[in-house]
Design a protein around this motif. Structure first.
Motif, PDB file in Angstrom:
ATOM      1  N   PHE A  13     -14.841  28.647 -21.167  1.00 30.42           N
ATOM      2  CA  PHE A  13     -15.700  27.547 -21.595  1.00 30.42           C
ATOM      3  C   PHE A  13     -16.940  27.576 -20.715  1.00 30.42           C
ATOM      4  N   ALA A  14     -18.133  27.593 -21.306  1.00 33.32           N
ATOM      5  CA  ALA A  14     -19.392  27.604 -20.557  1.00 33.32           C
ATOM      6  C   ALA A  14     -19.857  26.162 -20.348  1.00 33.32           C
ATOM      7  N   MET A  15     -19.695  25.662 -19.119  1.00 33.27           N
ATOM      8  CA  MET A  15     -20.049  24.269 -18.819  1.00 33.27           C
ATOM      9  C   MET A  15     -21.491  24.179 -18.334  1.00 33.27           C
ATOM     10  N   ASP A  16     -22.232  23.279 -18.927  1.00 27.42           N
ATOM     11  CA  ASP A  16     -23.652  23.098 -18.597  1.00 27.42           C
ATOM     12  C   ASP A  16     -23.823  22.708 -17.133  1.00 27.42           C
ATOM     13  N   LEU A  17     -24.824  23.262 -16.483  1.00 28.89           N
ATOM     14  CA  LEU A  17     -25.074  22.992 -15.069  1.00 28.89           C
ATOM     15  C   LEU A  17     -26.244  22.042 -14.826  1.00 28.89           C
ATOM     16  N   SER A  18     -26.716  21.381 -15.875  1.00 30.95           N
ATOM     17  CA  SER A  18     -27.706  20.322 -15.666  1.00 30.95           C
ATOM     18  C   SER A  18     -26.973  19.050 -15.273  1.00 30.95           C
ATOM     19  N   THR A  19     -27.663  18.172 -14.558  1.00 34.47           N
ATOM     20  CA  THR A  19     -27.045  16.929 -14.087  1.00 34.47           C
ATOM     21  C   THR A  19     -28.001  15.763 -14.312  1.00 34.47           C
ATOM     22  N   PRO A  20     -27.464  14.544 -14.419  1.00 32.79           N
ATOM     23  CA  PRO A  20     -28.352  13.385 -14.494  1.00 32.79           C
ATOM     24  C   PRO A  20     -29.165  13.287 -13.207  1.00 32.79           C
ATOM     25  N   GLY A  21     -30.444  13.000 -13.323  1.00 31.88           N
ATOM     26  CA  GLY A  21     -31.263  12.879 -12.126  1.00 31.88           C
ATOM     27  C   GLY A  21     -32.679  13.382 -12.349  1.00 31.88           C
ATOM     28  N   LYS A  22     -33.416  13.414 -11.277  1.00 29.46           N
ATOM     29  CA  LYS A  22     -34.816  13.807 -11.328  1.00 29.46           C
ATOM     30  C   LYS A  22     -34.948  15.310 -11.576  1.00 29.46           C
ATOM     31  N   PRO A  23     -35.808  15.716 -12.521  1.00 36.44           N
ATOM     32  CA  PRO A  23     -36.026  17.146 -12.772  1.00 36.44           C
ATOM     33  C   PRO A  23     -36.509  17.853 -11.503  1.00 36.44           C
ATOM     34  N   ARG A  24     -35.994  19.074 -11.280  1.00 33.78           N
ATOM     35  CA  ARG A  24     -36.414  19.828 -10.107  1.00 33.78           C
ATOM     36  C   ARG A  24     -36.411  21.323 -10.418  1.00 33.78           C
TER      37      ARG A  24
END
Length: 289
Positions: free
Chosen positions: A95-106
């Motif tokens: 399963f390919a789990m997304d590595l983006s997270t809630p928070g400020k773009p960086r």
């Protein structure tokens, strides 16, 4: 056993779980490979997809996987399996789990693993240490120039169910397997105690049983340490409670040459298990008035 109630037979028992501080208690998880019905399905999928990969490559194996997932989800009325729709370069399902997270773009820039990511529009990225760890463990995968974390099907986990597939009579079968028939009335199943230890995440801890009874917890700890390569210890507490005369347990104690006390039954059971499995007797006994 059936309770022989007049209206409804009570055929279940309860396991009460509690923590001193619920906020500090981790989620109780179990590997799906430790759930018999899930384990059979997972192994079936692996046995189908792996040969397809070996013979025809990733694309064909991925198509085959999609068909198998559709069949299994419909047959078992499940949805979680749909996430595991990828086949890696070794033929493993993941399963390919997304590595983006809630928070400020960086922006991410990690030269040592040759990783550069532009900021997302409305979300942040996982930490640099997370990316480095995944890269080191070979769990970082890219799809369309976007990074994902691999979660292999054979490592899939689930929250512990409120209904457990164990039966009280299994505890007596455990004693029979040790050649100790009728030595205790209500022994707990070894597999149940092993399950509870595993979902607690114990790896190098003390497992305490305050009403140790026949010593099921000791056997469970020994077996888990051997099977899972753990290093747990046990503390068993048991009063020198006499066995009632004119009972099967009392007769069994006489037959096995055991002093008719619960604490002596406990010790005899542990010694028998260690002897059968050719393990070192490494416990100590302390008597407290």
């Amino acid at each position: 056993k059936r309770s022989n109630s007049k209206l409804i037979n009570i055929v279940h028992e309860y396991v009460i779980c509690y923590a001193k501080d619920k906020k500090k208690c981790k989620a109780l998880k179990i590997k799906r490979m430790d759930i018999p019905e899930d384990a059979a399905m997972i192994q079936r999928i692996i046995d189908i997809v792996k040969p397809e990969f070996n013979m025809f490559g990733t694309e064909t194996a991925t198509d085959t996987l999609a068909n198998v997932i559709q069949i299994e989800c419909k047959k078992r009325n499940i949805t979680w399996l749909k996430n595991y729709n990828n086949v890696d370069d070794n033929g493993n399902v993941y399963f390919a789990m997304d590595l983006s997270t809630p928070g400020k773009p960086r922006e991410v820039n990690i030269p040592e693993i040759n990783l550069h990511l532009e900021p997302l529009h409305s979300r942040g990225w996982s930490s640099d240490s997370k990316f480095k760890e995944l890269h080191q463990k070979n769990l970082l995968v890219f799809k369309g120039n976007r990074p994902y974390e691999k979660h292999y099907l054979q490592d899939a986990e689930d929250n512990v169910s409120s209904i457990l597939p164990f039966y009280s009579r299994q505890g007596k079968h455990n004693l029979i397997q040790l050649g100790l028939r009728d030595i205790f009335d209500t022994p707990k199943p070894v597999e149940l105690i092993k399950f509870l230890i595993r979902v607690s995440g114990c790896t190098q801890d003390y497992i305490m049983d305050f009403y140790a009874g026949s010593g099921t917890t000791a056997q469970a700890v020994y077996e888990i340490n051997n099977e899972d390569k753990k290093n747990n210890s046990y503390i068993l507490i048991q009063q020198k409670e006499p066995v009632k005369q004119n009972t099967l347990v009392f007769s069994a104690c006489m037959n096995y040459g055991i002093n008719p006390f619960i604490s002596d039954i406990l010790k005899f059971r542990i010694d028998k298990f260690l002897k059968i499995n050719k393990m070192t007797n490494n416990y100590s006994i302390f008597e407290i008035e």
